[in-house]
Design a protein around this motif. Structure first.
Motif, PDB file in Angstrom:
ATOM      1  N   ILE A  77       0.846  -1.204   0.000  1.00  0.00           N
ATOM      2  CA  ILE A  77       0.000   0.000   0.000  1.00  0.00           C
ATOM      3  C   ILE A  77       0.880   1.251   0.000  1.00  0.00           C
ATOM      4  N   ALA A  78       0.477   2.238  -0.818  1.00  0.00           N
ATOM      5  CA  ALA A  78       1.117   3.557  -0.742  1.00  0.00           C
ATOM      6  C   ALA A  78       0.121   4.528  -0.137  1.00  0.00           C
ATOM      7  N   ASN A  84      -5.344  12.820  -5.128  1.00  0.00           N
ATOM      8  CA  ASN A  84      -5.364  13.011  -6.579  1.00  0.00           C
ATOM      9  C   ASN A  84      -5.367  11.640  -7.267  1.00  0.00           C
ATOM     10  N   PRO A  85      -6.560  11.153  -7.693  1.00  0.00           N
ATOM     11  CA  PRO A  85      -6.660   9.807  -8.255  1.00  0.00           C
ATOM     12  C   PRO A  85      -5.779   9.601  -9.489  1.00  0.00           C
ATOM     13  N   LEU A  92       0.736   3.843  -8.976  1.00  0.00           N
ATOM     14  CA  LEU A  92       0.459   2.398  -9.020  1.00  0.00           C
ATOM     15  C   LEU A  92       1.176   1.745 -10.211  1.00  0.00           C
ATOM     16  N   ARG A  93       1.156   2.434 -11.355  1.00  0.00           N
ATOM     17  CA  ARG A  93       1.821   1.873 -12.547  1.00  0.00           C
ATOM     18  C   ARG A  93       3.338   1.861 -12.378  1.00  0.00           C
ATOM     19  N   ALA A  94       3.867   2.869 -11.672  1.00  0.00           N
ATOM     20  CA  ALA A  94       5.331   3.008 -11.579  1.00  0.00           C
ATOM     21  C   ALA A  94       5.952   2.051 -10.570  1.00  0.00           C
ATOM     22  N   ARG A  95       5.175   1.594  -9.608  1.00  0.00           N
ATOM     23  CA  ARG A  95       5.743   0.736  -8.552  1.00  0.00           C
ATOM     24  C   ARG A  95       5.095  -0.638  -8.628  1.00  0.00           C
ATOM     25  N   PRO A  96       5.807  -1.623  -9.166  1.00  0.00           N
ATOM     26  CA  PRO A  96       5.220  -2.934  -9.420  1.00  0.00           C
ATOM     27  C   PRO A  96       4.756  -3.654  -8.148  1.00  0.00           C
ATOM     28  N   ALA A 121      -6.612   4.337  -5.848  1.00  0.00           N
ATOM     29  CA  ALA A 121      -6.304   3.506  -7.020  1.00  0.00           C
ATOM     30  C   ALA A 121      -6.008   2.086  -6.567  1.00  0.00           C
ATOM     31  N   GLY A 122      -6.237   1.138  -7.482  1.00  0.00           N
ATOM     32  CA  GLY A 122      -5.904  -0.263  -7.190  1.00  0.00           C
ATOM     33  C   GLY A 122      -7.025  -0.980  -6.458  1.00  0.00           C
ATOM     34  N   GLU A 123      -6.633  -2.074  -5.781  1.00  0.00           N
ATOM     35  CA  GLU A 123      -7.622  -2.897  -5.068  1.00  0.00           C
ATOM     36  C   GLU A 123      -8.288  -2.098  -3.963  1.00  0.00           C
TER      37      GLU A 123
END
Ligand code: SAM
Length: 305
Positions: A77-78, A84-85, A92-96, A121-123
């Motif tokens: 989790i970040a 800012n979605p 999310l895309r930059a950190r696998p 973003a994400g789950e």
């Protein structure tokens, strides 16, 4: 190598890499702008200065770190500082390793010391698995307190321990102190008033195969009437209101034992008068980390007499 920068490094066998990484992070000497790399059978970690370094080598910079939005990582989790979605999706895309980006809608609040979150973003989850010095913790940020920022402090306390100690963690949360210290202790009693925290703690005890941690669902203020005065070490990590539990802790700590009293404070020594009122013995104060421009997180190690 092109696009590289020369820096000091510390070399380690792969088995010890995660422990070293955490240690360097805790001591704030890991050069986080550069990517660790393999060299033969070893991993090289870039560090900010020559002290304790193995040598100098070339490292590639982290490609995108500097233009990502500000965030803090806890497992997958970040936690983002801005709501800012679009930026969250970019992160999310930059950190696998990430599965979710959250925005904290509140400060740490209430008796359980939790925060409210929006999923950006994400789950759609606030649950993740976090790794610290080879230990694994299942955490759920919305229902039980957890902070990765005390990882180094937990190791520091573990390093102070003698063989076979009896430890009491009065405000144990999901168990990071209790489980870290259990590796060096005879037994650890770990209490928390939040049922969800104790539930996760029980899972984490099993996950890390600790057979000497006793999870206790209780108000720390009630324990002095139930447990004997037998503890060699007591952890009090409830920084905003530990003071109200100091008398109970003093009744549970054996003569010659140590209480670690954590506090958020504006000035060095702020809690000394209180500690001198309730305890006698040698008191050592340490700054654990900065908390805000005006406050820092401190710990007082109180040797009980
Ligand atoms: N020690 C853990 C850690 O480092 O992650 C958790 C620390 S958190 C700041 C404080 C914890 O104290 C929370 O999990 C909260 O539920 C618990 N707590 C608050 N009041 C309590 C009380 N009276 N008795 C026991 N636990 C309490």
């Amino acid at each position: 190598m092109t696009g590289t920068r020369e820096q000091w490094y510390v070399a380690v066998e792969p088995a010890g890499a995660e422990i070293l990484r955490q240690d360097l992070l805790g001591r704030r000497i890991l050069d986080r702008t550069l990517r660790p790399r393999r060299d033969g059978g070893r991993i090289l970690f870039p560090v900010l200065g020559p002290e304790g370094a193995t040598g100098r080598a070339d490292f590639r910079p982290h490609p995108v770190a500097e233009d990502l939005p500000r965030h803090e990582l806890v497992g997958g989790i970040a936690l983002m500082q801005g709501k800012n979605p679009e930026e969250a999706h970019r992160l999310l895309r930059a950190r696998p390793g990430l599965h979710t980006v959250l925005y904290p809608e509140s400060a740490v609040e209430g008796i359980y010391r939790t925060r409210r979150f929006t999923v950006l973003a994400g789950e759609s989850t606030t649950r993740t698995r976090y790794t610290e010095y080879g230990m694994r913790f299942d955490i759920d940020l919305a229902v039980a307190y957890f902070s990765a920022r005390l990882a180094h402090e937990r190791q520091h306390i573990a390093g102070m321990m003698g063989a076979g100690e009896r430890v009491l963690d009065l405000f144990a949360g999901v168990g990071p102190f209790a489980i870290a210290l259990a590796a060096h202790a005879r037994v650890v009693y770990a209490s928390d008033i939040n049922p969800a925290a104790v539930h996760l703690m029980a899972e984490n005890i099993m996950l890390n195969r600790r057979r000497n941690v006793v999870p206790v669902l209780a108000d720390a203020g009630h324990l002095a009437g139930v447990l004997p005065r037998m503890f060699d070490r007591i952890i009090m990590n409830l920084p905003v209101s530990s003071a109200g539990f100091l008398t109970s802790a003093a009744r549970l700590c054996r003569e010659g034992g140590t209480i670690h009293f954590y506090a958020l404070q504006s000035e060095t020594g702020e809690n000394l008068p209180l500690l001198r009122d309730v305890t006698c013995g040698r008191i050592t104060e340490r700054k654990v980390r900065s908390y805000s421009p005006a406050q820092h997180h401190a710990v007082y190690d109180v040797e009980m007499r």
